[in-house]
Design a protein around this motif. Structure first.
Motif, short mmCIF file in Angstrom:
data_model
loop_
_atom_site.label_atom_id
_atom_site.label_comp_id
_atom_site.label_asym_id
_atom_site.label_seq_id
_atom_site.Cartn_x
_atom_site.Cartn_y
_atom_site.Cartn_z
N PRO A 188 -6.34 5.72 -8.22
CA PRO A 188 -5.52 5.16 -7.13
C PRO A 188 -6.34 4.76 -5.91
CG PRO A 188 -4.46 7.10 -8.05
CD PRO A 188 -5.82 7.02 -8.68
N THR A 189 -7.40 5.50 -5.61
CA THR A 189 -8.25 5.15 -4.48
C THR A 189 -8.88 3.78 -4.69
OG1 THR A 189 -8.77 7.45 -3.95
CG2 THR A 189 -10.33 5.79 -3.21
N SER B 172 -9.65 6.35 0.38
CA SER B 172 -9.58 4.89 0.41
C SER B 172 -10.24 4.34 1.66
CB SER B 172 -8.11 4.44 0.36
OG SER B 172 -7.47 4.91 -0.80
N SER C 121 1.20 6.59 -6.83
CA SER C 121 0.02 7.38 -7.18
C SER C 121 0.30 8.87 -7.14
CB SER C 121 -1.13 7.06 -6.22
OG SER C 121 -1.45 5.69 -6.24
N LEU C 122 1.18 9.30 -6.24
CA LEU C 122 1.43 10.73 -6.06
C LEU C 122 2.63 11.23 -6.84
CD1 LEU C 122 0.75 11.10 -2.22
CD2 LEU C 122 -0.84 11.33 -4.15
N THR D 123 0.82 -1.19 0.00
CA THR D 123 0.00 0.00 0.00
C THR D 123 0.87 1.25 0.00
OG1 THR D 123 -1.74 -1.16 1.19
CG2 THR D 123 -1.83 1.23 1.20
N ILE E 151 -6.05 1.04 -4.36
CA ILE E 151 -5.62 0.83 -2.98
C ILE E 151 -6.70 0.12 -2.18
CG2 ILE E 151 -5.06 2.02 -0.82
CD1 ILE E 151 -3.53 4.06 -2.47
N LEU F 207 2.09 1.85 -3.40
CA LEU F 207 1.02 2.39 -4.23
C LEU F 207 0.80 3.87 -3.96
CD1 LEU F 207 -1.59 -0.53 -4.10
CD2 LEU F 207 -0.20 0.19 -6.05
N VAL F 208 0.90 4.28 -2.71
CA VAL F 208 0.77 5.70 -2.39
C VAL F 208 1.86 6.50 -3.10
CG1 VAL F 208 0.98 7.40 -0.53
CG2 VAL F 208 -0.38 5.35 -0.19
N GLN G 142 -7.88 12.89 -10.28
CA GLN G 142 -6.66 12.12 -10.49
C GLN G 142 -6.44 11.09 -9.39
OE1 GLN G 142 -4.19 15.80 -10.88
NE2 GLN G 142 -3.42 14.83 -12.74
N LEU G 143 -6.99 11.34 -8.21
CA LEU G 143 -6.83 10.40 -7.10
C LEU G 143 -7.89 9.30 -7.10
CD1 LEU G 143 -6.01 12.83 -4.13
CD2 LEU G 143 -4.41 11.49 -5.50
N LEU H 294 -5.71 10.83 -0.07
CA LEU H 294 -5.76 9.47 -0.59
C LEU H 294 -6.16 8.49 0.49
CD1 LEU H 294 -5.27 7.95 -3.24
CD2 LEU H 294 -2.89 7.68 -2.57
#
Length: 262
Positions: free
Chosen positions: A249-250, A111, A88-89, A81, A253, A84-85, A245-246, A107
């Motif tokens: 990814p949300t 999530s 994603s950023l 995770t 995750i 992934l954070v 954009q998030l 984020l």
């Protein structure tokens, strides 16, 4: 009353006796000390200030132990995770900057909120659709990603794979610490799985680092971390475009968190 106990599982806890309190205190001390280096490492994976990994290991675990019905679920930051954070950023902010922290908080809120919604909607049945080969591929792939992200640092290349490929010069003390620590962990897991080897390894290598002058030889140290508890923090509004954009990814995750639970 049954409904109350279902909503607050800690009401079902047995009354502890002296023996149980002693064993739980020892277990809590051991795990608490081990969480410190683990949380710092996971924060580094996510591109966050290192102390935030310790913060993230405290409150979620307290809430989970009070309200989770599972006695086997480990709660806190996880390596995949955190990767992934970071992924994603990347491109949205500089790792470790105030903007990065703000987006990471959003984020986490998105999530976590989505997971709460899925929990109330009883979407746990989705895990029944994931077959064993997929779950095995997920865990093995996660291991490869984590090893790949940490290998340059273990060899002493602060600039990651770029330096590893363009300037292949090893820092031998760093390599010795990294390979030695990995060997100790693997051997301890095979021969003494119940022994707190991580705790012993962290304390032992810290003493060895000080005694051998590891930093003076060019080795990288974690250094001092902020003391005390953090102040309350509310992230600023990132804007609708950033939230859009998030969104993906949300979702990723959230799915990964479901699989990690399994």
């Amino acid at each position: 009353m049954p409904r109350l106990h279902r909503l607050f599982p800690f009401l079902n806890w047995p009354r502890p006796d002296a023996a149980l309190l002693r064993s739980e205190a020892l277990a809590g001390l051991t795990v608490g000390l081990m969480v410190i280096p683990q949380g710092v490492a996971y924060a580094a994976l996510a591109g966050m200030p290192l102390v935030t990994g310790i913060y993230a290991s405290m409150l979620p675990a307290l809430i989970a132990v009070l309200f989770s019905s599972s006695v086997r679920l480990s709660v806190g930051p996880t390596a995949l995770t955190c990767l992934l954070v970071s992924a994603s950023l990347t491109g949205l902010a500089e790792p470790g900057s105030a903007r990065w922290i703000e987006l990471a908080v959003w984020l986490a809120l998105l999530s976590g909120g989505l997971q709460v919604v899925l929990g109330f909607a009883r979407f746990g049945w989705l895990l029944n659709l994931v077959n064993s080969p997929v779950l095995m591929a997920f865990t093995q792939g996660a291991a490869v990603l984590i090893i790949g992200s940490q290998l340059p640092a273990m060899l002493g290349f602060s600039d990651g794979w770029a330096a590893l490929l363009t300037q292949p010069r090893l820092h031998w003390p760093t390599l010795a610490f990294g390979v030695g620590a990995a060997a100790v962990l693997m051997l301890a897991r095979r021969w003494r799985p119940g022994f707190p080897s991580v705790l012993l390894l962290v304390v032992g290598t810290a003493g060895l680092s000080y005694w051998t002058g590891f930093q003076a030889s060019g080795g990288a140290l974690i250094g001092a971390l902020p003391q005390g508890l953090p102040a309350l923090y509310a992230p600023g509004w990132p804007g609708w475009e950033t939230l859009r954009q998030l969104l993906l990814p949300t979702l990723v995750i959230t799915l990964v968190s479901f699989l990690e639970t399994a």
